[in-house]
Design a protein around this motif. Sequence first.
Motif, PDB file in Angstrom:
ATOM      1  N   GLY A 132       0.830  -1.199   0.000  1.00  8.40           N
ATOM      2  CA  GLY A 132       0.000   0.000   0.000  1.00  8.40           C
ATOM      3  C   GLY A 132       0.862   1.245   0.000  1.00  8.40           C
ATOM      4  O   GLY A 132       2.022   1.220  -0.414  1.00  8.40           O
ATOM      5  N   GLU A 133       0.286   2.313   0.483  1.00  9.98           N
ATOM      6  CA  GLU A 133       0.975   3.594   0.514  1.00  9.98           C
ATOM      7  C   GLU A 133       1.703   3.846   1.826  1.00  9.98           C
ATOM      8  O   GLU A 133       2.368   4.868   1.979  1.00  9.98           O
ATOM      9  CB  GLU A 133      -0.041   4.720   0.279  1.00  9.98           C
ATOM     10  N   LEU A 134       1.592   2.933   2.789  1.00 11.14           N
ATOM     11  CA  LEU A 134       2.193   3.118   4.104  1.00 11.14           C
ATOM     12  C   LEU A 134       3.553   2.457   4.180  1.00 11.14           C
ATOM     13  O   LEU A 134       3.881   1.578   3.390  1.00 11.14           O
ATOM     14  CB  LEU A 134       1.282   2.530   5.186  1.00 11.14           C
ATOM     15  N   VAL A 135       4.303   2.872   5.141  1.00 12.81           N
ATOM     16  CA  VAL A 135       5.573   2.234   5.453  1.00 12.81           C
ATOM     17  C   VAL A 135       5.582   1.965   6.951  1.00 12.81           C
ATOM     18  O   VAL A 135       4.979   2.704   7.723  1.00 12.81           O
ATOM     19  CB  VAL A 135       6.773   3.115   5.025  1.00 12.81           C
ATOM     20  N   ALA A 136       6.209   0.891   7.366  1.00 12.34           N
ATOM     21  CA  ALA A 136       6.288   0.552   8.782  1.00 12.34           C
ATOM     22  C   ALA A 136       7.756   0.524   9.193  1.00 12.34           C
ATOM     23  O   ALA A 136       8.614   0.067   8.438  1.00 12.34           O
ATOM     24  CB  ALA A 136       5.640  -0.800   9.037  1.00 12.34           C
ATOM     25  N   PHE A 137       8.012   1.015  10.383  1.00 10.02           N
ATOM     26  CA  PHE A 137       9.349   1.001  10.964  1.00 10.02           C
ATOM     27  C   PHE A 137       9.252   0.433  12.370  1.00 10.02           C
ATOM     28  O   PHE A 137       8.219   0.560  13.020  1.00 10.02           O
ATOM     29  CB  PHE A 137       9.925   2.425  11.055  1.00 10.02           C
TER      30      PHE A 137
END
Length: 136
Positions: A125-130
Amino acid sequence: MNFLTDKNINLKQLINLYQSVGWTSYTEKPELLQQAVHNSLYVLGAFDHDQLIGLIRVVGDGLTIIYIQDLLVLPAYQNKGIGSTLINKVRKEFRHVRQQVLLTMEEPETRAFYEKNGFSSCDQGELVAFYHEYLP
């Protein structure tokens, strides 16, 4: 089978459930596990008579974000819809919360399970996770 919202789950049953799925980092400090469960925003247990067979634990503010911290089902009870039922009950309880987040290990079965239950992976999707993991 019944589902109960309760943060005061028997410690021996908690340890048994977490150990049964190999989450021993939780069971190395049983009192910390019990306190973490008690301090959670929401805890829903699945019981077969008096035996704890599944658990979902939610942290967050309950208004703008929830984080599904733990979802566990005893191996003998897996693939019977219990995990999906726990997730669906949480999603219904917090349907007004826009951000419903979880972090889990990358495995094909795990990805398929969460996608089947309405979650989208950040890598699609358009999100990123850290994340930053504490390593003692």
